[in-house]
Design an enzyme around this catalytic site. Structure first.
Site, short mmCIF file in Angstrom:
data_model
loop_
_atom_site.label_atom_id
_atom_site.label_comp_id
_atom_site.label_asym_id
_atom_site.label_seq_id
_atom_site.Cartn_x
_atom_site.Cartn_y
_atom_site.Cartn_z
N HIS A 258 25.83 -43.87 24.38
CA HIS A 258 25.30 -42.97 25.41
C HIS A 258 24.00 -43.51 25.94
O HIS A 258 23.22 -44.10 25.20
CB HIS A 258 25.10 -41.55 24.84
N ASP A 309 33.23 -37.40 24.77
CA ASP A 309 34.60 -37.73 25.16
C ASP A 309 35.49 -38.12 23.99
O ASP A 309 36.72 -38.06 24.10
CB ASP A 309 34.59 -38.88 26.18
N1 COA Z 1 31.47 -49.96 22.59
C1 COA Z 1 30.93 -51.16 22.26
N2 COA Z 1 29.70 -51.55 22.61
C2 COA Z 1 28.97 -50.68 23.33
C3 COA Z 1 29.45 -49.43 23.70
C4 COA Z 1 30.74 -49.08 23.32
N3 COA Z 1 31.28 -47.90 23.65
N4 COA Z 1 28.51 -48.79 24.41
C5 COA Z 1 27.46 -49.60 24.46
N5 COA Z 1 27.75 -50.75 23.82
C6 COA Z 1 26.85 -51.91 23.65
C7 COA Z 1 26.94 -52.77 24.92
O1 COA Z 1 27.94 -53.73 24.85
C8 COA Z 1 25.54 -53.36 24.97
O2 COA Z 1 25.47 -54.39 24.03
P1 COA Z 1 24.66 -55.73 24.34
O3 COA Z 1 23.24 -55.28 24.55
O4 COA Z 1 24.88 -56.57 23.14
O5 COA Z 1 25.26 -56.29 25.61
C9 COA Z 1 24.66 -52.22 24.46
O6 COA Z 1 25.51 -51.44 23.61
C10 COA Z 1 24.11 -51.33 25.58
O7 COA Z 1 25.21 -50.89 26.38
P2 COA Z 1 25.13 -50.52 27.91
O8 COA Z 1 26.49 -50.48 28.48
O9 COA Z 1 24.11 -51.39 28.60
O10 COA Z 1 24.50 -49.07 27.79
P3 COA Z 1 24.39 -48.04 28.97
O11 COA Z 1 23.30 -47.11 28.60
O12 COA Z 1 24.33 -48.71 30.28
O13 COA Z 1 25.82 -47.31 28.94
C11 COA Z 1 27.60 -45.94 28.31
C12 COA Z 1 26.07 -46.08 28.34
C13 COA Z 1 27.94 -44.52 27.89
C14 COA Z 1 28.16 -46.19 29.72
C15 COA Z 1 28.18 -46.96 27.31
O14 COA Z 1 27.75 -46.65 26.00
C16 COA Z 1 29.69 -47.03 27.40
O15 COA Z 1 30.21 -47.76 28.24
N6 COA Z 1 30.42 -46.27 26.53
C17 COA Z 1 31.85 -46.22 26.60
C18 COA Z 1 32.30 -45.31 27.74
C19 COA Z 1 32.07 -43.86 27.41
O16 COA Z 1 32.41 -43.38 26.33
N7 COA Z 1 31.55 -43.13 28.40
C20 COA Z 1 31.31 -41.71 28.27
C21 COA Z 1 29.85 -41.40 28.21
S1 COA Z 1 29.58 -39.68 27.82
#
Ligand code: COA
Length: 373
Positions: A258, A309
């Site tokens: 998140h 989710d």
């Molecule tokens: N699975 C694996 N790795 C994850 C992850 C996940 N669900 N969520 C974050 N990470 C990792 C990323 O790969 C990244 O790693 P790195 O720094 O080595 O590249 C790090 O954690 C930061 O992730 P990032 O995508 O930049 O964080 P964000 O704050 O931009 O994104 C979300 C937040 C929610 C979009 C992200 O956690 C995600 O894509 N989750 C899955 C989708 C989801 O469940 N969405 C519903 C949100 S309520």
């Protein structure tokens, strides 16, 4: 000027609707845990729109207004009937189109005073559950079901979706899920809605834009993606190799992580508990067991806790809801929060227009088209 990637940590507005502080989510200062255990979704709608809880008369009046506006307009029914009888139309695209169409059929759509905006808010909240249920039935060749006046939103949604009365535990679970998804500070779709109406565009445009943002798998679309993943895993013993292979390929595991919560999403535990109860009840506890195993692996390997989710997927599956309706159901609930934020934006509006850090080429000289390579 330096850009903040993904606007992380940027405080873009003030708001009195909901807050996330120290991993605690509150609606108008009430802890989500308290509300989930004790309130009805209609009380939450009132709370978000009026910034206080209703008394009995006010709640009864809101329910009456919602019941009066619950029927789905014939234009939308006919529009859904014009789709071919199969699953080629993704429900979120259908919902986005239906809400835009609803705006087109509302003669007050562009009347911008607070009273007209409130009437439109009632119409949107009242009609969205029926729109999702009608779409689901029409694509299966079934007739839409009229909502019952004496039912609340949770009960009516399940009734109009399936054409039969839901059990009390199903209604309780669905009511809780609606409360848990109702609002979430400045999430991507709410921000989208606020940006849209800050141009003084109408409420239907704001909600249509928000639905477009919610559709993506990094936002609301994650619940459907979780169910797809659980279906692919199939059995508990497959969870570990499946997740490890995903992690090796550096793919994200849907339903984890998140932007704001760093130690866990406070909504997840309620859905986890519901998933346990409902999967037991349906005799399909494998969905819960598989989810638990996935959670164990992801939290130990990546230190990422589940978000809202993750367990909502097995909850909705246990309620017999088609997997591609999970995100539209999120929209049924989040409608209340989007509207609260839109009304708040109108109330104290200023155009939202940030800047971009320019990274393109500089000082170029125009070359006439005949001289270009
Ligand atoms: N699975 C694996 N790795 C994850 C992850 C996940 N669900 N969520 C974050 N990470 C990792 C990323 O790969 C990244 O790693 P790195 O720094 O080595 O590249 C790090 O954690 C930061 O992730 P990032 O995508 O930049 O964080 P964000 O704050 O931009 O994104 C979300 C937040 C929610 C979009 C992200 O956690 C995600 O894509 N989750 C899955 C989708 C989801 O469940 N969405 C519903 C949100 S309520």
């Amino acid at each position: 000027m330096t850009a903040t990637r993904g606007l992380e940590g940027v405080v873009a507005t003030t708001s009195s609707v909901s807050s996330i502080i120290d991993d605690t989510l509150t609606y108008v200062g009430y802890d989500i845990d308290d509300l989930t255990e004790n309130a009805s979704f209609e009380e939450i709608i009132y709370l978000l729109w009026h910034l206080r809880l209703p008394n009995k008369t006010e709640l009864a009046e809101l329910k009456k207004q919602l019941a009066k506006e619950a029927a789905v307009p014939q234009e939308i029914i006919e529009h859904f009937k014009s789709y071919p009888l199969n699953n080629v139309h993704p429900p979120m695209a259908a919902l986005r189109t239906a809400i835009s169409l609803l705006g087109l059929t509302d003669s007050e759509a562009d009347v911008m005073n607070p009273e007209a905006n409130y009437r439109k808010a009632i119409r949107l909240q009242a009609k969205v559950p029926g729109i999702v249920a009608a779409f689901s039935r029409i694509r299966k060749g079934l007739d839409p079901v009229e909502p019952k006046e004496e039912y609340g939103i949770a009960e009516n949604f399940l009734y109009t979706l399936n054409g039969e009365d839901p059990s009390p535990i199903e209604v309780e679970a669905f009511n809780k899920a609606l409360i848990l998804h109702a609002d979430h500070e400045l999430n991507a779709s709410t921000f989208t809605a606020r940006v849209c109406v800050a141009t003084l565009s109408d409420i239907y445009s704001g909600i249509t834009a928000a639905i477009g943002a919610l559709k993506g798998p990094l936002h609301g679309g994650a619940n459907e993606a979780v169910m797809k993943m659980l279906t692919e895993i199939g059995e508990v013993e497959n969870a570990e190799p499946y997740i490890r292979s995903k992690m090796e390929k550096k793919e994200k595991v849907m339903g984890f992580g998140h932007r704001v919560y760093k130690h866990g999403d406070p909504r997840a535990k309620h859905l986890k508990e519901m998933s346990k109860r409902l999967t037991n009840l349906t005799g399909e506890s494998k969905w819960y067991d598989m989810s638990i195993r996935v959670e164990e692996i992801v939290t130990s390997e990546k230190k990422l806790p589940p978000n809202v989710d993750f367990y909502s997927a097995s909850v909705y599956h246990s309620l017999g809801i088609d997997h591609d309706l999970f995100t539209p159901i999120f929209a049924v609930s989040r409608m209340s929060g989007w509207i609260a934020h839109i009304l708040e934006q109108y109330d104290n509006n200023r155009l939202i227009r940030p800047r971009a850090e320019y990274t393109g080429p500089d000082k170029q000289t125009f070359v006439p088209i005949d001289e270009r390579a």
